[in-house]
Write a protein that holds these residues in place. Structure first.
Motif, PDB file in Angstrom:
ATOM      1  N   ARG A 253     -22.812  83.014  28.420  1.00  0.00           N
ATOM      2  CA  ARG A 253     -23.883  82.322  27.688  1.00  0.00           C
ATOM      3  C   ARG A 253     -24.948  83.332  27.228  1.00  0.00           C
ATOM      4  NH1 ARG A 253     -25.012  77.252  27.773  1.00  0.00           N
ATOM      5  NH2 ARG A 253     -27.126  77.482  28.567  1.00  0.00           N
ATOM      6  N   HIS A 254     -25.205  84.305  28.088  1.00  0.00           N
ATOM      7  CA  HIS A 254     -26.161  85.356  27.737  1.00  0.00           C
ATOM      8  C   HIS A 254     -25.625  86.156  26.536  1.00  0.00           C
ATOM      9  CE1 HIS A 254     -29.236  88.383  28.349  1.00  0.00           C
ATOM     10  NE2 HIS A 254     -28.310  89.328  28.414  1.00  0.00           N
ATOM     11  N   ALA A 256     -23.558  85.168  24.287  1.00  0.00           N
ATOM     12  CA  ALA A 256     -23.603  84.315  23.088  1.00  0.00           C
ATOM     13  C   ALA A 256     -25.004  84.331  22.482  1.00  0.00           C
ATOM     14  CB  ALA A 256     -23.191  82.883  23.446  1.00  0.00           C
ATOM     15  N   LYS A 257     -25.999  84.315  23.353  1.00  0.00           N
ATOM     16  CA  LYS A 257     -27.400  84.357  22.867  1.00  0.00           C
ATOM     17  C   LYS A 257     -27.673  85.666  22.120  1.00  0.00           C
ATOM     18  CE  LYS A 257     -30.465  81.527  25.609  1.00  0.00           C
ATOM     19  NZ  LYS A 257     -30.276  81.343  27.032  1.00  0.00           N
ATOM     20  N   ILE A 258     -27.163  86.763  22.683  1.00  0.00           N
ATOM     21  CA  ILE A 258     -27.375  88.063  22.024  1.00  0.00           C
ATOM     22  C   ILE A 258     -26.680  88.066  20.656  1.00  0.00           C
ATOM     23  CG2 ILE A 258     -27.065  90.570  22.181  1.00  0.00           C
ATOM     24  CD1 ILE A 258     -27.019  90.253  25.243  1.00  0.00           C
ATOM     25  N   TYR A 259     -25.430  87.602  20.624  1.00  0.00           N
ATOM     26  CA  TYR A 259     -24.715  87.513  19.344  1.00  0.00           C
ATOM     27  C   TYR A 259     -25.542  86.714  18.334  1.00  0.00           C
ATOM     28  CZ  TYR A 259     -19.868  89.228  20.064  1.00  0.00           C
ATOM     29  OH  TYR A 259     -18.748  89.989  20.238  1.00  0.00           O
ATOM     30  N   SER A 260     -26.001  85.536  18.761  1.00  0.00           N
ATOM     31  CA  SER A 260     -26.681  84.652  17.816  1.00  0.00           C
ATOM     32  C   SER A 260     -27.980  85.294  17.326  1.00  0.00           C
ATOM     33  CB  SER A 260     -26.926  83.278  18.439  1.00  0.00           C
ATOM     34  OG  SER A 260     -25.671  82.659  18.674  1.00  0.00           O
ATOM     35  N   ARG A 261     -28.647  86.046  18.204  1.00  0.00           N
ATOM     36  CA  ARG A 261     -29.861  86.751  17.789  1.00  0.00           C
ATOM     37  C   ARG A 261     -29.516  87.877  16.814  1.00  0.00           C
ATOM     38  NH1 ARG A 261     -31.785  89.894  22.594  1.00  0.00           N
ATOM     39  NH2 ARG A 261     -30.618  91.571  21.631  1.00  0.00           N
ATOM     40  N   VAL A 280     -19.809  76.765  27.396  1.00  0.00           N
ATOM     41  CA  VAL A 280     -19.436  77.884  28.276  1.00  0.00           C
ATOM     42  C   VAL A 280     -18.747  79.038  27.524  1.00  0.00           C
ATOM     43  CG1 VAL A 280     -19.404  76.504  30.385  1.00  0.00           C
ATOM     44  CG2 VAL A 280     -17.291  76.743  29.038  1.00  0.00           C
ATOM     45  N   TYR A 281     -18.751  78.956  26.199  1.00  0.00           N
ATOM     46  CA  TYR A 281     -18.324  80.072  25.346  1.00  0.00           C
ATOM     47  C   TYR A 281     -17.028  80.731  25.807  1.00  0.00           C
ATOM     48  CZ  TYR A 281     -22.548  79.365  22.769  1.00  0.00           C
ATOM     49  OH  TYR A 281     -23.521  78.783  21.991  1.00  0.00           O
ATOM     50  N   HIS A 282     -16.000  79.898  25.958  1.00  0.00           N
ATOM     51  CA  HIS A 282     -14.672  80.500  26.095  1.00  0.00           C
ATOM     52  C   HIS A 282     -14.414  81.358  24.853  1.00  0.00           C
ATOM     53  CE1 HIS A 282     -10.528  81.133  26.899  1.00  0.00           C
ATOM     54  NE2 HIS A 282     -10.129  80.439  25.866  1.00  0.00           N
ATOM     55  N   VAL A 283     -14.865  80.845  23.728  1.00  0.00           N
ATOM     56  CA  VAL A 283     -14.722  81.542  22.447  1.00  0.00           C
ATOM     57  C   VAL A 283     -16.087  81.515  21.746  1.00  0.00           C
ATOM     58  CG1 VAL A 283     -13.757  81.208  20.115  1.00  0.00           C
ATOM     59  CG2 VAL A 283     -12.251  81.064  22.107  1.00  0.00           C
ATOM     60  N   TYR A 284     -16.460  82.637  21.143  1.00  0.00           N
ATOM     61  CA  TYR A 284     -17.648  82.667  20.274  1.00  0.00           C
ATOM     62  C   TYR A 284     -17.117  82.905  18.859  1.00  0.00           C
ATOM     63  CZ  TYR A 284     -22.208  83.793  18.294  1.00  0.00           C
ATOM     64  OH  TYR A 284     -23.357  83.781  17.528  1.00  0.00           O
ATOM     65  N   ALA A 285     -17.078  81.824  18.064  1.00  0.00           N
ATOM     66  CA  ALA A 285     -16.466  81.926  16.727  1.00  0.00           C
ATOM     67  C   ALA A 285     -17.512  81.753  15.643  1.00  0.00           C
ATOM     68  CB  ALA A 285     -15.376  80.876  16.567  1.00  0.00           C
TER      69      ALA A 285
END
Ligand SMILES: Cc1ncc(COP(=O)(O)O)c(C=O)c1O
Length: 368
Positions: A253-254, A256-261, A280-285
């Motif tokens: 989750r952390h 994913a937050k960095i990616y989104s930022r 729970v970000y099994h995948v970040y697409a």
């Protein structure tokens, strides 16, 4: 090189614990089911907030047995999505039942519940949503529809260990929930594995019987069953890994937050978290109509990505008998050409995420 997933990095952190657990299981010679599997079932049920959990040999077997326990029979219809891994649909087909597809919501990429009631017929027995990429489907309206029409709600939680919907863990919300422990999953075995969770003692009993040849007692076969038993070593390994799952999930989750930022304004559509869920970000697409160009550009920079999934199930040749064609599920079809899964695992470092984001930004700002 930035790999798409890195199972070695995770193994290195838990090697001693794993070897100890495997060694004890080998000494016990409980190779199939046994006390490690029973203990893991109890711990995983507890983790999901469910009363019962039954370990099986794959997520596909979990789906197959959950559908059987729910009373789905040949000729029945099961409402599901095409924007999923093929196993969701294969399990319905194993029974000789018919998948009836509804499109997905364009934001969550999960079953669009507003489309469900219009496809219910006299033959409909169950609704089977998928928590795609680790984000819970909108279960409250689906549970309401299921209750009003006398249907069973079965969750495909293969990608969503520990995900929460309105404060409750997925898998325990529908009549039955199905998990996969395929190695790359958020909770992965060192081989194959799966689990059915439920709050119903009857369903748990049926699944338990079916996974072990339909035996009520040794060599007394009360149901036509299967050899779908979980291996002792996988139970022991999964018990060790379950103890780390919350930390790994928070790391995902952390990340994913960095990616989104870092990807803000980079010219790709970012994954959107639904309200009141724990993704729970099994995948970040990410999504872009220029997916194939982005995929190739990242590959050229030694960044591995994935496509989940390039062809929706309703357009797969193997499932053409169900009569669906191009244009039937416009959102599913569009996103299958747009989704690109970026590297995602708990051990992924911030500098790696930044490198991926820079590469995405550079590609999207250049012309193809
Ligand atoms: C959504 C979904 N359903 C079902 C499965 C099947 O699980 P398994 O590979 O353990 O059979 C998977 C994963 O492979 C999946 O991603």
């Amino acid at each position: 090189m930035i790999p798409f997933i890195d199972l070695k990095a995770q193994y290195q952190g838990i090697e001693a614990e794993i070897l100890d657990a495997v060694s004890k299981t080998l000494s016990s010679t409980q190779f199939v089911l046994g006390k490690e599997v029973s203990a893991f079932e109890e711990e995983f049920a507890d983790y999901c907030g469910a009363k019962f959990a039954v370990g099986v040999n794959s997520g596909t077997s979990a789906l197959h047995l959950a559908l059987l326990a729910a009373g789905v029979k040949a000729g029945d219809e099961v409402i599901t999505v095409s924007c999923t891994f093929v196993a969701t649909v294969a399990a319905i087909d194993y029974i000789g039942a018919r998948p009836v597809f509804v499109d997905v919501d364009p934001d969550s990429l999960n079953m669009d519940w507003t489309r469900v009631e219009s496809v219910i017929t006299d033959r409909t027995k169950a609704i089977l949503p998928v928590h795609l990429h680790g984000q819970p489907a909108d279960l409250a309206p689906l549970a309401d529809i299921a209750a009003r029409h006398g249907l069973k709600l079965i969750e495909d939680a293969a990608q969503a260990h520990g995900a929460e919907y309105h404060g409750r863990r997925v898998g325990s919300i529908g009549d039955l929930g199905c998990f996969s422990f395929y190695p790359g999953k958020n909770l992965g075995a060192y081989g194959e594995g799966g689990m059915v969770v439920t709050n119903s003692a009857d369903y748990a009993h049926t699944v338990r019987t079916l996974r072990d040849w339909g035996q009520a007692a040794k060599y007394h076969h009360t149901l036509k069953g299967f050899n779908y038993r979980m291996e002792g070593i996988q139970g022991a390994i999964l018990r060790v890994k379950l103890r780390h799952l919350e930390a790994w999930t928070e790391a995902r989750r952390h990340n994913a937050k960095i990616y989104s930022r870092e990807l803000e304004g980079a010219g790709v559509q970012l994954p959107q978290e639904s309200p009141d869920v724990r993704h729970v970000y099994h995948v970040y697409a990410v999504r872009t109509p220029e997916r194939d160009r982005l995929h190739a550009a990242l590959q050229a920079k030694d960044i591995q990505t994935g496509i989940h999934y390039p062809i929706p199930v309703h357009l797969q040749k193997a499932y053409s008998e169900f009569g669906y064609g191009r244009g039937d599920l416009p959102v599913t079809e569009r996103v299958s050409g747009e989704l690109l899964s970026l590297p995602m695992y708990p051990e992924l470092r911030e500098d790696q995420i930044k490198s991926v984001a820079v590469a995405v930004r550079e590609t999207m700002s250049s012309h193809g």
